[in-house]
Design an enzyme around this catalytic site. Structure first.
Site, PDB file in Angstrom:
ATOM      1  N   CYS A 162       0.910  -1.198  -0.069  1.00 25.86           N
ATOM      2  CA  CYS A 162       0.000   0.089  -0.030  1.00 25.86           C
ATOM      3  C   CYS A 162       0.852   1.367   0.152  1.00 25.86           C
ATOM      4  O   CYS A 162       0.069   2.401  -0.069  1.00 25.86           O
ATOM      5  CB  CYS A 162      -0.878   0.015   1.090  1.00 25.86           C
ATOM      6  N   HIS A 294      -2.709   8.136   5.929  1.00 28.10           N
ATOM      7  CA  HIS A 294      -2.934   6.887   5.218  1.00 28.10           C
ATOM      8  C   HIS A 294      -4.237   6.447   5.462  1.00 28.10           C
ATOM      9  O   HIS A 294      -5.017   5.875   4.496  1.00 28.10           O
ATOM     10  CB  HIS A 294      -1.757   5.724   5.901  1.00 28.10           C
ATOM     11  N   GLU A 305      -1.864   5.610  13.511  1.00 29.32           N
ATOM     12  CA  GLU A 305      -1.442   6.595  12.720  1.00 29.32           C
ATOM     13  C   GLU A 305      -1.886   7.907  13.590  1.00 29.32           C
ATOM     14  O   GLU A 305      -1.219   8.951  13.541  1.00 29.32           O
ATOM     15  CB  GLU A 305      -2.086   6.740  11.546  1.00 29.32           C
ATOM     16  N   LYS A 324      -9.328   8.346   1.334  1.00 27.89           N
ATOM     17  CA  LYS A 324      -9.627   7.044   0.788  1.00 27.89           C
ATOM     18  C   LYS A 324     -10.957   6.682   1.227  1.00 27.89           C
ATOM     19  O   LYS A 324     -11.938   6.089   0.641  1.00 27.89           O
ATOM     20  CB  LYS A 324      -8.996   6.094   1.635  1.00 27.89           C
ATOM     21  N   HIS A 329      -9.223   2.625  -0.966  1.00 26.71           N
ATOM     22  CA  HIS A 329      -7.864   2.405  -0.777  1.00 26.71           C
ATOM     23  C   HIS A 329      -7.494   1.534  -2.210  1.00 26.71           C
ATOM     24  O   HIS A 329      -7.769   0.487  -2.593  1.00 26.71           O
ATOM     25  CB  HIS A 329      -7.889   1.288   0.289  1.00 26.71           C
ATOM     26  N   PHE A 388       1.457  -2.565   4.747  1.00 28.16           N
ATOM     27  CA  PHE A 388       1.703  -4.072   5.369  1.00 28.16           C
ATOM     28  C   PHE A 388       3.043  -4.365   5.260  1.00 28.16           C
ATOM     29  O   PHE A 388       3.529  -3.983   4.318  1.00 28.16           O
ATOM     30  CB  PHE A 388       0.904  -5.164   4.484  1.00 28.16           C
TER      31      PHE A 388
END
Lengths: 400, 85
Positions: A162, A294, A305, A324, A329, A388
């Site tokens: 990502c 993110h 975050e 997003k 995403h 990830f």
């Protein structure tokens, strides 16, 4: 070291067929998430996504091109065409020999993989289309962009899940800054909204069934999107010499790894990459006027975050949003689509919202620009990507 | 013209991106602007259309003559006949 500016932008997203449409939708708080129109959608647990609807490649590409372009490549080719046109780029021979392209993708030609696995496993066919390999390889889009635009310098694909697009754009930034290339096309492309692509994510139990609500107490996970965004990163002197319009300046980039867990993010890694990107830009946290988070909408990401941003920015956390919530995403392309949100903030003074936000979570940030865009003059923005496997990449941009 | 010939010509026209009228029997495939990628894609489409296996692998055309549209049609007719036998 050269200063690096953005002179072109192009996009294909669920929000629009170009960068301007996508940014206008972000400003209007339009959500591109809806029911998925894909084969076997009725077998999905969470059949929603931010899909590029009514995409008609036969009206944009030749039969030969379609046979060679996976859907992800189609998005990239169209986004790059727009970006190069906006930049007004006409690279002379010796310049094109050093100009290049670096894109991010997490899955490459997943539609091609999905279709051909179906053919051999489900339909028991013993042959597949002859271009299956050149369509599905992660580097296909990059190769096509280099061929279409005559870019003979560095050309490669970055795949860091990502964070792919942020890593790609950061490397493009470093190459232009160092003088290795005068111009780089960069960004990301992803078309993971395939039956197999979504099933894989369902397995992780992180997919939302009703919608994407980042930082909201009742958030239930992520919603996948698809698309591409391509930017033209250019040596500022080169851009000024040819009279190009400058959209924004890229001033800092950092990448850092959690060295922690294959799926769980780590606060220390998120903090470290934000601090390092700001240090690379030579700026204090106080300079930042907007953060594009993110913000996946998962329990873990948004909590961690938020804590990392609070740790870096202390009592003066700037407005933060997760776009997003609108474009989904977009996995390996998401950082590039989110760079458009940053351009919207810098260029037009519009901070895009976090849509779908319903209730405050004490573990999350207080001001996530909930449900409506906000006007604000900002000089500097930060864009986060935390992949990830703990691969983090953050970019810092400044108003031109 | 046989049904097989019509189908082969239609596939060649599609993959070469030319009008069907331009696809005549004695024409070398290269004369239609077909490169190696177009040829392999054509072979695949013909195999799918007739459910046959054209023995071409690794650029080795072997015993199958695919140099012209006419040769291609004859090769396909032979393979379809073998399959039926």
């Amino acid at each position: 070291m050269a200063r690096v500016v953005i002179t072109g932008s192009g996009a294909v997203t669920s929000l629009g067929r170009d960068a301007a449409q996508t940014m206008a939708a972000m400003a209007a708080g339009r959500v591109g998430i809806g029911a998925l129109d894909i084969r076997d959608a009725d077998r999905l647990i969470a059949p929603i996504g931010a899909q590029v609807k009514a995409w008609a490649p036969e009206t944009m590409f030749t039969v030969r091109e379609i046979s060679l372009y996976d859907r992800a490549t189609q998005f990239a080719v169209e986004a790059a065409r727009q970006a190069v046109a906006q930049a007004g780029l006409d690279l002379p021979g010796e310049m094109a020999a050093r100009a290049g392209v670096v894109l991010g993708t997490a899955g490459g030609g997943l539609g091609t993989t999905d279709d051909n696995y179906r053919a051999v496993y489900e339909e028991r066919k013993d042959r597949v289309h002859p271009f299956t390999v050149p369509r599905l390889m992660h580097s296909a889009a990059v190769s096509h962009l280099s061929m279409i635009h005559g870019l003979r310098g560095p050309a490669f694909t970055v795949s860091t899940a990502c964070a792919s697009a942020n890593h790609a754009m950061g490397l493009a930034f470093q190459m232009v800054r160092s003088g290795a290339a005068p111009v780089m096309l960069t960004g990301g492309a992803e078309a993971m909204l395939t039956f197999g692509g979504i099933k894989a994510w369902e397995g992780l139990r992180v997919m939302a069934r009703s919608g994407c609500r980042p930082f909201s107490l009742n958030r239930e996970g992520m919603v996948m999107g698809e698309g591409a965004a391509v930017l033209v990163f250019e040596d500022r002197d080169h851009a000024l010499a040819r009279g190009a319009k400058i959209l924004a300046e890229v001033v800092g980039f950092a990448m850092a790894s959690d060295a922690g867990d294959i799926v769980m993010p780590k606060q220390e890694g998120a903090e470290a990459v934000m601090r390092a990107a700001l240090a690379d830009a030579g700026m204090d946290p106080g300079a930042v006027g907007y953060i594009n988070a993110h913000g996946t909408g998962t329990q873990a990401n948004d909590r961690i975050e938020s804590a990392a941003i609070r740790a870096v920015f202390g009592a003066a956390v700037p407005p933060v949003s997760s776009t997003k919530s609108m474009h989904g995403h977009c996995i390996g392309a998401t950082g590039a689509v989110e760079l458009l949100a940053c351009l919207l903030a810098l260029k037009d003074g519009i901070l895009p919202p976090t849509m779908g936000w319903e209730a405050a979570d004490p573990d999350c940030l207080e001001d996530v620009i909930p449900n409506a865009a906000r006007r604000a003059e900002v000089e500097v923005v930060l864009s986060n990507a935390f992949a990830f496997g703990g691969l983090n990449a953050a970019l810092v941009l400044r108003r031109a | 013209m046989t049904e097989i010939a019509e189908t082969v010509r239609a596939i060649v026209a599609e993959k070469a991106m030319v009008d069907l009228a331009e696809v005549s029997g004695d024409l070398p495939l290269a004369a239609l602007g077909m490169d190696s990628l177009a040829v392999v894609e054509t072979i695949f489409a013909i195999e799918e259309a007739f459910d046959i296996q054209i023995p071409v692998q690794g650029g080795d055309v072997g015993s199958v003559d695919l140099s012209t549209v006419g040769a291609m049609i004859r090769a396909v007719e032979g393979l379809v006949a073998q399959k039926a036998a």
